[in-house]
Design a protein around this motif. Sequence first.
Motif, PDB file in Angstrom:
ATOM      1  N   GLU A  60     -25.653  21.213  19.597  1.00  0.00           N
ATOM      2  CA  GLU A  60     -26.180  22.642  18.965  1.00  0.00           C
ATOM      3  C   GLU A  60     -24.959  23.304  18.191  1.00  0.00           C
ATOM      4  O   GLU A  60     -25.457  23.534  17.234  1.00  0.00           O
ATOM      5  CB  GLU A  60     -26.600  23.361  19.852  1.00  0.00           C
ATOM      6  N   ILE A  61     -24.021  23.356  18.723  1.00  0.00           N
ATOM      7  CA  ILE A  61     -22.871  24.055  18.071  1.00  0.00           C
ATOM      8  C   ILE A  61     -22.445  23.461  16.776  1.00  0.00           C
ATOM      9  O   ILE A  61     -22.300  24.184  15.911  1.00  0.00           O
ATOM     10  CB  ILE A  61     -21.482  24.203  18.902  1.00  0.00           C
ATOM     11  N   PHE A  62     -22.438  22.301  16.740  1.00  0.00           N
ATOM     12  CA  PHE A  62     -21.930  21.654  15.362  1.00  0.00           C
ATOM     13  C   PHE A  62     -23.238  21.182  14.613  1.00  0.00           C
ATOM     14  O   PHE A  62     -23.324  20.423  13.629  1.00  0.00           O
ATOM     15  CB  PHE A  62     -21.201  20.275  15.731  1.00  0.00           C
ATOM     16  N   GLY A  63     -24.668  21.644  15.049  1.00  0.00           N
ATOM     17  CA  GLY A  63     -25.803  21.175  14.553  1.00  0.00           C
ATOM     18  C   GLY A  63     -26.118  19.619  14.402  1.00  0.00           C
ATOM     19  O   GLY A  63     -26.391  19.053  13.309  1.00  0.00           O
ATOM     20  N   LEU A  64     -25.813  18.911  15.304  1.00  0.00           N
ATOM     21  CA  LEU A  64     -26.022  17.445  15.513  1.00  0.00           C
ATOM     22  C   LEU A  64     -27.065  17.173  16.426  1.00  0.00           C
ATOM     23  O   LEU A  64     -27.310  18.025  17.355  1.00  0.00           O
ATOM     24  CB  LEU A  64     -24.774  16.804  15.795  1.00  0.00           C
ATOM     25  N   LYS A  65     -28.176  16.246  15.902  1.00  0.00           N
ATOM     26  CA  LYS A  65     -29.133  15.774  16.808  1.00  0.00           C
ATOM     27  C   LYS A  65     -28.514  14.491  17.439  1.00  0.00           C
ATOM     28  O   LYS A  65     -27.592  14.053  17.384  1.00  0.00           O
ATOM     29  CB  LYS A  65     -30.313  15.388  15.924  1.00  0.00           C
ATOM     30  N   GLN A  86     -26.773   1.988   1.988  1.00  0.00           N
ATOM     31  CA  GLN A  86     -27.877   1.808   2.943  1.00  0.00           C
ATOM     32  C   GLN A  86     -27.542   2.316   4.383  1.00  0.00           C
ATOM     33  O   GLN A  86     -28.301   2.736   5.200  1.00  0.00           O
ATOM     34  CB  GLN A  86     -28.051   0.237   3.036  1.00  0.00           C
ATOM     35  N   SER A  87     -26.197   2.153   4.825  1.00  0.00           N
ATOM     36  CA  SER A  87     -25.692   2.500   5.986  1.00  0.00           C
ATOM     37  C   SER A  87     -25.118   3.911   5.791  1.00  0.00           C
ATOM     38  O   SER A  87     -24.535   4.270   7.010  1.00  0.00           O
ATOM     39  CB  SER A  87     -24.890   1.448   6.485  1.00  0.00           C
ATOM     40  N   ALA A  88     -25.013   4.558   5.056  1.00  0.00           N
ATOM     41  CA  ALA A  88     -24.340   5.861   4.970  1.00  0.00           C
ATOM     42  C   ALA A  88     -25.003   6.917   5.871  1.00  0.00           C
ATOM     43  O   ALA A  88     -24.283   7.913   6.406  1.00  0.00           O
ATOM     44  CB  ALA A  88     -24.241   6.509   3.592  1.00  0.00           C
ATOM     45  N   VAL A  89     -26.326   6.734   6.034  1.00  0.00           N
ATOM     46  CA  VAL A  89     -26.856   7.909   7.013  1.00  0.00           C
ATOM     47  C   VAL A  89     -26.257   7.853   8.493  1.00  0.00           C
ATOM     48  O   VAL A  89     -26.090   8.862   9.154  1.00  0.00           O
ATOM     49  CB  VAL A  89     -28.324   7.395   7.104  1.00  0.00           C
ATOM     50  N   GLY A  90     -25.924   6.642   9.088  1.00  0.00           N
ATOM     51  CA  GLY A  90     -25.389   6.644  10.255  1.00  0.00           C
ATOM     52  C   GLY A  90     -23.805   6.711  10.461  1.00  0.00           C
ATOM     53  O   GLY A  90     -23.441   6.570  11.633  1.00  0.00           O
ATOM     54  N   ARG A  91     -23.170   7.047   9.448  1.00  0.00           N
ATOM     55  CA  ARG A  91     -21.685   6.977   9.505  1.00  0.00           C
ATOM     56  C   ARG A  91     -21.139   8.446   9.635  1.00  0.00           C
ATOM     57  O   ARG A  91     -21.817   9.232   9.374  1.00  0.00           O
ATOM     58  CB  ARG A  91     -21.309   6.279   8.237  1.00  0.00           C
ATOM     59  N   VAL A  92     -20.003   8.514  10.088  1.00  0.00           N
ATOM     60  CA  VAL A  92     -19.323   9.869  10.291  1.00  0.00           C
ATOM     61  C   VAL A  92     -18.878  10.162   8.759  1.00  0.00           C
ATOM     62  O   VAL A  92     -18.114   9.528   7.925  1.00  0.00           O
ATOM     63  CB  VAL A  92     -17.831   9.724  11.050  1.00  0.00           C
ATOM     64  N   ASN A  93     -19.167  11.113   8.238  1.00  0.00           N
ATOM     65  CA  ASN A  93     -19.025  11.671   6.981  1.00  0.00           C
ATOM     66  C   ASN A  93     -18.130  12.845   7.186  1.00  0.00           C
ATOM     67  O   ASN A  93     -18.615  13.894   6.824  1.00  0.00           O
ATOM     68  CB  ASN A  93     -19.991  11.897   6.150  1.00  0.00           C
ATOM     69  N   ALA A  94     -16.834  12.536   6.932  1.00  0.00           N
ATOM     70  CA  ALA A  94     -15.868  13.648   7.169  1.00  0.00           C
ATOM     71  C   ALA A  94     -15.080  13.878   5.825  1.00  0.00           C
ATOM     72  O   ALA A  94     -14.392  13.018   5.181  1.00  0.00           O
ATOM     73  CB  ALA A  94     -14.845  13.417   8.289  1.00  0.00           C
ATOM     74  N   ASN A 140     -25.423   8.088  17.168  1.00  0.00           N
ATOM     75  CA  ASN A 140     -25.501   6.557  17.137  1.00  0.00           C
ATOM     76  C   ASN A 140     -25.039   6.174  15.770  1.00  0.00           C
ATOM     77  O   ASN A 140     -25.780   5.935  14.737  1.00  0.00           O
ATOM     78  CB  ASN A 140     -27.173   6.050  17.364  1.00  0.00           C
ATOM     79  N   LEU A 141     -23.785   5.565  15.850  1.00  0.00           N
ATOM     80  CA  LEU A 141     -23.249   5.278  14.494  1.00  0.00           C
ATOM     81  C   LEU A 141     -23.601   3.851  14.031  1.00  0.00           C
ATOM     82  O   LEU A 141     -23.937   3.025  14.841  1.00  0.00           O
ATOM     83  CB  LEU A 141     -21.836   5.408  14.657  1.00  0.00           C
ATOM     84  N   ASP A 142     -23.716   3.729  12.617  1.00  0.00           N
ATOM     85  CA  ASP A 142     -24.094   2.314  12.280  1.00  0.00           C
ATOM     86  C   ASP A 142     -22.813   1.515  12.030  1.00  0.00           C
ATOM     87  O   ASP A 142     -21.942   1.940  11.393  1.00  0.00           O
ATOM     88  CB  ASP A 142     -24.855   2.518  10.568  1.00  0.00           C
ATOM     89  N   LEU A 143     -22.646   0.401  12.951  1.00  0.00           N
ATOM     90  CA  LEU A 143     -21.345  -0.308  12.458  1.00  0.00           C
ATOM     91  C   LEU A 143     -21.662  -1.456  11.484  1.00  0.00           C
ATOM     92  O   LEU A 143     -20.897  -2.756  11.795  1.00  0.00           O
ATOM     93  CB  LEU A 143     -21.114  -0.899  13.958  1.00  0.00           C
ATOM     94  N   GLY A 144     -22.524  -1.320  10.446  1.00  0.00           N
ATOM     95  CA  GLY A 144     -22.792  -2.371   9.761  1.00  0.00           C
ATOM     96  C   GLY A 144     -23.352  -3.609  10.226  1.00  0.00           C
ATOM     97  O   GLY A 144     -24.378  -3.392  10.890  1.00  0.00           O
ATOM     98  N   PRO A 145     -22.782  -4.682   9.982  1.00  0.00           N
ATOM     99  CA  PRO A 145     -23.186  -5.947  10.480  1.00  0.00           C
ATOM    100  C   PRO A 145     -23.238  -6.177  12.078  1.00  0.00           C
ATOM    101  O   PRO A 145     -24.016  -6.864  12.478  1.00  0.00           O
ATOM    102  CB  PRO A 145     -22.292  -7.095   9.975  1.00  0.00           C
ATOM    103  N   VAL A 158     -16.026  12.325  18.009  1.00  0.00           N
ATOM    104  CA  VAL A 158     -15.856  12.806  19.260  1.00  0.00           C
ATOM    105  C   VAL A 158     -16.740  12.829  20.211  1.00  0.00           C
ATOM    106  O   VAL A 158     -16.990  12.159  21.320  1.00  0.00           O
ATOM    107  CB  VAL A 158     -15.080  14.170  19.414  1.00  0.00           C
ATOM    108  N   LEU A 159     -18.012  13.289  19.888  1.00  0.00           N
ATOM    109  CA  LEU A 159     -19.253  13.329  20.618  1.00  0.00           C
ATOM    110  C   LEU A 159     -19.841  12.135  20.955  1.00  0.00           C
ATOM    111  O   LEU A 159     -20.304  11.674  21.925  1.00  0.00           O
ATOM    112  CB  LEU A 159     -20.126  14.478  20.304  1.00  0.00           C
ATOM    113  N   THR A 160     -19.835  11.168  19.790  1.00  0.00           N
ATOM    114  CA  THR A 160     -20.229   9.639  19.986  1.00  0.00           C
ATOM    115  C   THR A 160     -19.362   9.163  21.015  1.00  0.00           C
ATOM    116  O   THR A 160     -19.990   8.381  21.833  1.00  0.00           O
ATOM    117  CB  THR A 160     -20.009   9.008  18.494  1.00  0.00           C
TER     118      THR A 160
END
Length: 110
Positions: free
Chosen positions: A90-95, A21-29, A100-105, A42-44
Amino acid sequence: MIEDDESGEKIAECVIDFEGQSAVGRVNANQDNADQGLAKLVLTLVELLRRVMEHEALRRIDGGTLTEREIEEMGETFLKLDNKMLEMREIFGLKEEDLNLDLGPLGNLM
C-alpha cells in the motif's frame, strides 16, 4: 556473407517485440520511480522467500516434527509477515500481482 544477412535486423525486431510484450511484469526503475522499482524488487524477493518458508513449514507440519506451540508461533509469524507485506504494498502503490515478475522465456516468477 554476414554483412548481407538480415538476421541482425530480425534479432533486433524480436528483442523489441519481446520487451514490448513483457514490460508489464518487469521492474521498471528509472530516476522518476526508483523508490517504487526498488520496493517492487525487494518485496518480490520477500514474497518468494515467504512462499518457500511456508512450503517448508507445511512439510514439517505434515511430517510431525513440530510441536503445537511451534505450529502456533509459525502461524502467527506468517500472519504478521502477510500484514506487513500488505502495508508495504500500500505504501508503494503496488498490487499483489505486481510482485509476480515476468522472467521472459522462463515464465512468471510465482
